[in-house]
Design a protein around this motif. Structure first.
Motif, PDB file in Angstrom:
ATOM      1  N   PRO A  54       2.228   3.339  10.093  1.00  0.00           N
ATOM      2  CA  PRO A  54       2.839   4.607  10.518  1.00  0.00           C
ATOM      3  C   PRO A  54       4.207   4.865   9.918  1.00  0.00           C
ATOM      4  CG  PRO A  54       1.786   3.534  12.381  1.00  0.00           C
ATOM      5  CD  PRO A  54       1.706   2.566  11.239  1.00  0.00           C
ATOM      6  N   VAL A  55       5.043   3.835   9.801  1.00  0.00           N
ATOM      7  CA  VAL A  55       6.389   4.042   9.249  1.00  0.00           C
ATOM      8  C   VAL A  55       6.311   4.468   7.788  1.00  0.00           C
ATOM      9  CG1 VAL A  55       6.698   1.612   8.576  1.00  0.00           C
ATOM     10  CG2 VAL A  55       8.707   3.050   9.050  1.00  0.00           C
ATOM     11  N   VAL A  56       5.327   3.943   7.052  1.00  0.00           N
ATOM     12  CA  VAL A  56       5.138   4.327   5.650  1.00  0.00           C
ATOM     13  C   VAL A  56       4.649   5.770   5.571  1.00  0.00           C
ATOM     14  CG1 VAL A  56       3.843   3.865   3.532  1.00  0.00           C
ATOM     15  CG2 VAL A  56       4.705   1.963   4.919  1.00  0.00           C
ATOM     16  N   VAL A  57       3.692   6.104   6.432  1.00  0.00           N
ATOM     17  CA  VAL A  57       3.155   7.468   6.454  1.00  0.00           C
ATOM     18  C   VAL A  57       4.271   8.466   6.730  1.00  0.00           C
ATOM     19  CG1 VAL A  57       1.612   9.057   7.659  1.00  0.00           C
ATOM     20  CG2 VAL A  57       0.848   6.743   7.133  1.00  0.00           C
ATOM     21  N   GLY A  58       5.157   8.132   7.661  1.00  0.00           N
ATOM     22  CA  GLY A  58       6.268   9.029   7.986  1.00  0.00           C
ATOM     23  C   GLY A  58       7.137   9.321   6.786  1.00  0.00           C
ATOM     24  N   GLY A  97       0.819  -1.209   0.000  1.00  0.00           N
ATOM     25  CA  GLY A  97       0.000   0.000   0.000  1.00  0.00           C
ATOM     26  C   GLY A  97       0.848   1.253   0.000  1.00  0.00           C
ATOM     27  N   GLY A  98       1.912   1.247   0.786  1.00  0.00           N
ATOM     28  CA  GLY A  98       2.796   2.411   0.827  1.00  0.00           C
ATOM     29  C   GLY A  98       3.495   2.650  -0.491  1.00  0.00           C
ATOM     30  N   GLU A  99       3.909   1.568  -1.151  1.00  0.00           N
ATOM     31  CA  GLU A  99       4.576   1.700  -2.450  1.00  0.00           C
ATOM     32  C   GLU A  99       3.611   2.201  -3.517  1.00  0.00           C
ATOM     33  OE1 GLU A  99       7.855  -1.860  -1.638  1.00  0.00           O
ATOM     34  OE2 GLU A  99       5.970  -2.291  -2.678  1.00  0.00           O
ATOM     35  N   ARG A 100       2.360   1.757  -3.454  1.00  0.00           N
ATOM     36  CA  ARG A 100       1.363   2.268  -4.424  1.00  0.00           C
ATOM     37  C   ARG A 100       1.124   3.753  -4.201  1.00  0.00           C
ATOM     38  NH1 ARG A 100      -1.171  -2.717  -3.408  1.00  0.00           N
ATOM     39  NH2 ARG A 100      -2.680  -1.749  -1.990  1.00  0.00           N
ATOM     40  N   GLN A 101       1.117   4.181  -2.928  1.00  0.00           N
ATOM     41  CA  GLN A 101       0.957   5.606  -2.659  1.00  0.00           C
ATOM     42  C   GLN A 101       2.162   6.388  -3.180  1.00  0.00           C
ATOM     43  OE1 GLN A 101      -1.226   7.940  -2.384  1.00  0.00           O
ATOM     44  NE2 GLN A 101      -1.975   7.556  -0.312  1.00  0.00           N
ATOM     45  N   LEU A 152      -4.624   6.876   4.874  1.00  0.00           N
ATOM     46  CA  LEU A 152      -5.651   5.851   5.041  1.00  0.00           C
ATOM     47  C   LEU A 152      -5.102   4.457   4.724  1.00  0.00           C
ATOM     48  CD1 LEU A 152      -8.654   5.432   5.689  1.00  0.00           C
ATOM     49  CD2 LEU A 152      -9.123   5.577   3.240  1.00  0.00           C
ATOM     50  N   GLY A 153      -5.154   3.567   5.711  1.00  0.00           N
ATOM     51  CA  GLY A 153      -4.768   2.179   5.517  1.00  0.00           C
ATOM     52  C   GLY A 153      -3.278   1.912   5.476  1.00  0.00           C
ATOM     53  N   VAL A 197      -2.881  21.020  -0.411  1.00  0.00           N
ATOM     54  CA  VAL A 197      -4.079  21.000   0.422  1.00  0.00           C
ATOM     55  C   VAL A 197      -4.322  19.528   0.737  1.00  0.00           C
ATOM     56  CG1 VAL A 197      -6.537  21.488   0.612  1.00  0.00           C
ATOM     57  CG2 VAL A 197      -5.051  23.046  -0.681  1.00  0.00           C
ATOM     58  N   VAL A 198      -4.276  19.185   2.013  1.00  0.00           N
ATOM     59  CA  VAL A 198      -4.355  17.781   2.434  1.00  0.00           C
ATOM     60  C   VAL A 198      -5.596  17.563   3.295  1.00  0.00           C
ATOM     61  CG1 VAL A 198      -3.183  15.900   3.634  1.00  0.00           C
ATOM     62  CG2 VAL A 198      -1.833  17.631   2.423  1.00  0.00           C
ATOM     63  N   VAL A 199      -6.511  16.740   2.807  1.00  0.00           N
ATOM     64  CA  VAL A 199      -7.641  16.294   3.617  1.00  0.00           C
ATOM     65  C   VAL A 199      -7.176  15.055   4.370  1.00  0.00           C
ATOM     66  CG1 VAL A 199      -9.889  15.151   3.526  1.00  0.00           C
ATOM     67  CG2 VAL A 199      -9.509  17.244   2.224  1.00  0.00           C
ATOM     68  N   GLU A 200      -7.253  15.091   5.678  1.00  0.00           N
ATOM     69  CA  GLU A 200      -6.693  14.007   6.486  1.00  0.00           C
ATOM     70  C   GLU A 200      -7.585  13.724   7.689  1.00  0.00           C
ATOM     71  OE1 GLU A 200      -5.068  11.046   7.820  1.00  0.00           O
ATOM     72  OE2 GLU A 200      -4.001  11.836   6.074  1.00  0.00           O
ATOM     73  N   GLN A 201      -7.978  12.452   7.832  1.00  0.00           N
ATOM     74  CA  GLN A 201      -8.835  12.064   8.951  1.00  0.00           C
ATOM     75  C   GLN A 201      -8.059  12.039  10.263  1.00  0.00           C
ATOM     76  OE1 GLN A 201     -12.062  11.775   8.439  1.00  0.00           O
ATOM     77  NE2 GLN A 201     -12.527  11.406  10.587  1.00  0.00           N
ATOM     78  N   SER A 202      -6.767  11.698  10.188  1.00  0.00           N
ATOM     79  CA  SER A 202      -5.942  11.643  11.394  1.00  0.00           C
ATOM     80  C   SER A 202      -5.407  13.037  11.723  1.00  0.00           C
ATOM     81  CB  SER A 202      -4.776  10.670  11.200  1.00  0.00           C
ATOM     82  OG  SER A 202      -3.837  10.798  12.253  1.00  0.00           O
ATOM     83  N   VAL A 203      -5.882  13.602  12.801  1.00  0.00           N
ATOM     84  CA  VAL A 203      -5.420  14.929  13.199  1.00  0.00           C
ATOM     85  C   VAL A 203      -3.939  14.892  13.554  1.00  0.00           C
ATOM     86  CG1 VAL A 203      -5.716  16.817  14.848  1.00  0.00           C
ATOM     87  CG2 VAL A 203      -7.715  15.603  13.983  1.00  0.00           C
ATOM     88  N   ASN A 204      -3.490  13.807  14.182  1.00  0.00           N
ATOM     89  CA  ASN A 204      -2.079  13.711  14.557  1.00  0.00           C
ATOM     90  C   ASN A 204      -1.173  13.741  13.334  1.00  0.00           C
ATOM     91  OD1 ASN A 204      -2.572  13.599  17.302  1.00  0.00           O
ATOM     92  ND2 ASN A 204      -2.735  11.370  17.332  1.00  0.00           N
ATOM     93  N   VAL A 205      -1.573  13.043  12.268  1.00  0.00           N
ATOM     94  CA  VAL A 205      -0.806  13.072  11.019  1.00  0.00           C
ATOM     95  C   VAL A 205      -0.789  14.489  10.464  1.00  0.00           C
ATOM     96  CG1 VAL A 205      -0.774  12.319   8.606  1.00  0.00           C
ATOM     97  CG2 VAL A 205      -1.143  10.650  10.427  1.00  0.00           C
TER      98      VAL A 205
END
Length: 244
Positions: free
Chosen positions: A174-178, A144-148, A170-171, A195-203
């Motif tokens: 955490p290490v990939v998101v970082g 998933g991270g590589e596809r992103q 989404l999905g 402009v980033v729509v993000e459900q995770s406020v911490n991210v």
């Protein structure tokens, strides 16, 4: 962003509906050159609809959109891409094609000359060494991270001035998101706006320069991460619709 500087992307008074149901109400947003702006809020409050209006996929019923000072309110989505406004949604790719073939197909669709496209792909692989290692691998077999990463790589080939991202984390682990956040920061440092729509406020807090909070199709607050960290409990209040 300085109040006197021209924003890379701005909208004012944006309203939009699905049939008889109004979804956006008088939304104002601005993002400066190289600035990362977040949009947060519960599901179903209009965040994705706002991105659709900004990208030109959905027409607004009121208000105006400006890209680098030019009115693009009635400009088609295809034309907006050519003007430097692009959208990243999910992890879309041609699964049966290799990473390299995905990038080449995307470049050809944009009308890039062969030499120019080769240079762009080489530049992208320098930024995404993980994709370079998997250049001959089918996109369907990527993580998933590589596809992103591949979606972001295709975005870079477009040489965008403004990027809209819907649910980056989404999905993803955490290490990939970082790693993805670091790539976005690097792009922003070179002048690309986000402009980033993000459900995770911490991210979002770890990435953005400013954050808008949305409730029922309207912005209810705008804060910097520093302001939010200085006021414990404010994020939860805003996410629950208590910002009035």
């Amino acid at each position: 962003m300085s109040p006197d500087s021209q924003p890379a992307l701005a909208c004012s008074g944006i309203s939009s509906s699905y049939g008889p149901v109004q979804v956006l109400f008088d939304v104002d947003l601005r993002v400066g050159e190289g600035e990362i702006v977040g949009v947060c809020g519960p599901n179903g409050v209009g965040k994705t609809t706002l991105l659709r209006v900004l990208s030109g996929v959905q027409r607004s019923s009121g208000g105006v959109v400006h890209l680098n000072g030019n009115d693009i309110t009635t400009t088609s989505a295809t034309r907006r891409v050519k003007l430097g406004l692009t959208t990243v949604v999910g992890q879309a790719a041609f699964g049966s094609l290799s990473v390299h073939e995905n990038l080449r197909a995307h470049g050809h669709a944009l009308g890039r000359e062969r030499g120019e496209l080769n240079d762009s792909i080489d530049a992208v692989f320098n930024i995404f060494p993980r994709l370079d290692e998997r250049r001959d691998q089918a996109a369907a077999t990527l993580s998933g991270g590589e596809r992103q990463m591949l979606v972001l790589a295709k975005t870079l080939i477009q040489r965008p001035r403004v990027v809209l991202i819907d649910e980056l984390s989404l999905g993803l682990a955490p290490v990939v998101v970082g790693g993805l956040l670091e790539l976005i920061r690097r792009m922003a440092s070179l002048g690309t706006s986000f402009v980033v729509v993000e459900q995770s406020v911490n991210v979002a807090l770890s990435l953005v320069d400013r954050m808008y909070f949305m409730e029922k199709g309207a912005f209810i607050a705008e804060h910097t991460p520093a302001e939010l960290r200085a006021q414990p409990g404010l994020v939860e209040k805003l996410m629950l619709g208590g910002g009035h």
